[in-house]
Design an enzyme around this catalytic site. Structure first.
Site, PDB file in Angstrom:
ATOM      1  N   LYS A 112      66.885  27.195  57.918  1.00 49.89           N
ATOM      2  CA  LYS A 112      67.931  28.040  58.497  1.00 49.89           C
ATOM      3  C   LYS A 112      69.318  27.473  58.240  1.00 49.89           C
ATOM      4  O   LYS A 112      70.274  28.222  58.042  1.00 49.89           O
ATOM      5  CB  LYS A 112      67.684  28.235  60.001  1.00 49.89           C
ATOM      6  CG  LYS A 112      66.551  29.218  60.224  1.00 49.89           C
ATOM      7  CD  LYS A 112      66.286  29.531  61.671  1.00 49.89           C
ATOM      8  CE  LYS A 112      65.025  30.384  61.782  1.00 49.89           C
ATOM      9  NZ  LYS A 112      64.326  30.162  63.060  1.00 49.89           N
ATOM     10  N   LYS A 195      54.309  39.084  50.215  1.00 48.99           N
ATOM     11  CA  LYS A 195      53.803  39.728  51.427  1.00 48.99           C
ATOM     12  C   LYS A 195      54.714  40.867  51.853  1.00 48.99           C
ATOM     13  O   LYS A 195      55.885  40.885  51.526  1.00 48.99           O
ATOM     14  CB  LYS A 195      53.789  38.701  52.571  1.00 48.99           C
ATOM     15  CG  LYS A 195      52.789  37.610  52.432  1.00 48.99           C
ATOM     16  CD  LYS A 195      52.490  36.965  53.771  1.00 48.99           C
ATOM     17  CE  LYS A 195      53.732  36.413  54.465  1.00 48.99           C
ATOM     18  NZ  LYS A 195      53.423  35.721  55.727  1.00 48.99           N
ATOM     19  N   LYS A 198      59.987  42.131  56.305  1.00 44.32           N
ATOM     20  CA  LYS A 198      61.312  42.735  56.452  1.00 44.32           C
ATOM     21  C   LYS A 198      62.331  42.124  55.510  1.00 44.32           C
ATOM     22  O   LYS A 198      63.218  42.800  55.009  1.00 44.32           O
ATOM     23  CB  LYS A 198      61.794  42.509  57.882  1.00 44.32           C
ATOM     24  CG  LYS A 198      61.365  43.615  58.790  1.00 44.32           C
ATOM     25  CD  LYS A 198      62.315  43.717  59.934  1.00 44.32           C
ATOM     26  CE  LYS A 198      62.293  45.119  60.461  1.00 44.32           C
ATOM     27  NZ  LYS A 198      62.836  45.191  61.806  1.00 44.32           N
TER      28      LYS A 198
END
Ligand code: TRP
Length: 333
Positions: A112, A195, A198
């Protein structure tokens, strides 16, 4: 006594087929065998500073979709994390024994930081402590999460064990990652690689709330290629992905039929996709109609969310009472 399962659901809004056939189907199967706590992790999502409107909308969407997909609010405890503020108190206590070095080493944190170097806030750093608090608050021993969360679970065990050692108690149990079935179904996206997720964009995902028209449109636009030119030739990834999806939503006969056509170089992707889209529409129909039934049913949702908060608070209050006692926090008078 049934073992306790705890799992947090990211409140990032609409669920897709990957969520449905992955985590969710696991949750639904676990409900009877375990004492389950499923919560919408809205406090965790504050690390990315959602707007107030987005925050409450996504929490509502996730509650609706989990219920629609089969979480039973009577047998399981489904609640909104922020409805049980005791978790913030446990988080504070555990933070006192969580060390900068180990938090900085967490892979998810480093990822992150790399992705958003301008938003390295303390909440992000201590995300694993909040996650440990979610689990330890209910004495969860089984946590159904994917591979990417295993390090966080290890940290949960570290924090619990450290607390036990510091206060010389045997209070927190170790929580282990848990998957109901060992075969994880692979749900690929429609974009030809990886996969369904989103982060790969809306076109790669079929959402549970997508209308049949939207599903058809997305599937027809799925990445494919010019078709096989040799008998029995191996499938490139994008084509294999579509077959993998068909395996999940279609009958074995349908799948075999298109496998044969592919192997004989007689497949027409238009027909193949049309069939896949129709079977996807059919497979998701019960969930979609339930979403439509309850999405505006404030009375029902209120009842569910209140019941969940009540059940989760009872368990949380007991833990906080005991933890305060162990730490030595007591009213002077
Ligand atoms: N970190 C988890 C995820 O990203 C969500 C989560 C928060 C969670 N608290 C939890 C999962 C407690 C299991 C248990 O998916």
């Amino acid at each position: 006594m049934k073992e306790t399962v705890v799992s947090g659901i990211r409140s990032t809004g609409k669920l897709h087929l990957g969520n449905y056939y992955g985590a969710l189907s696991n949750f639904v199967k676990m409900q009877d065998a375990y004492n389950c706590f499923f919560f919408i992790a809205d406090l965790h999502s504050l690390t990315t500073h959602p707007t107030p409107g987005d925050l409450s909308r996504t929490v509502r969407e996730v509650v609706v979709e989990y219920l629609a997909a089969g979480i039973n609010p009577e047998t399981s405890t489904i609640y909104v994390q922020s409805d049980v503020p005791e978790v913030a108190e446990l988080y504070l206590y555990l933070n006192m024994n969580a060390y900068l070095g180990e938090l900085e080493r967490a892979t998810a944190f480093k990822d992150k930081v790399r992705a958003n170097p301008d938003n390295v806030n303390a909440g992000l750093l201590t995300y694993p402590v909040l996650m440990a608090s979610d689990i330890l608050l209910h004495h969860g021993t089984k946590v159904p999460v994917g591979k990417d969360q295993e390090q966080h679970l290890e940290m949960t065990r570290t924090f619990g064990n450290r607390f036990n050692r510091l206060y010389n108690v045997d209070y927190f149990q170790e929580a282990m990652a848990f998957s109901y079935s060992d075969k994880l179904v692979k749900i690929p996206g429609l974009d030809g690689n990886g996969k369904m997720g989103k982060s790969n964009g809306d076109a790669s995902c079929v959402y549970l709330s997508d209308t049949p028209e939207v599903i058809r449109k997305k599937v027809m636009r799925a990445v494919s290629d010019a078709g096989p030119t040799e008998m029995n030739q191996p499938k490139p990834e994008a084509i294999q992905n579509l077959f993998d999806l068909m395996k999940v939503v279609s009958t074995a006969d349908t799948l075999a039929h298109f496998e044969d056509l592919y192997n004989n170089c007689a497949i027409r992707y238009g027909d193949f996709k049309k069939q896949l889209a129709e079977d996807m529409v059919l497979a998701t129909e019960p969930v979609r109609s339930r979403i439509n039934d309850i999405t505006n049913d404030d009375e029902y949702l209120k009842k569910v969310v209140r019941l969940g908060a009540e059940k989760a608070s009872e368990s949380a209050r007991k833990t906080i009472r005991e933890v305060r006692e162990i730490i030595g926090i007591k009213k002077l008078f």
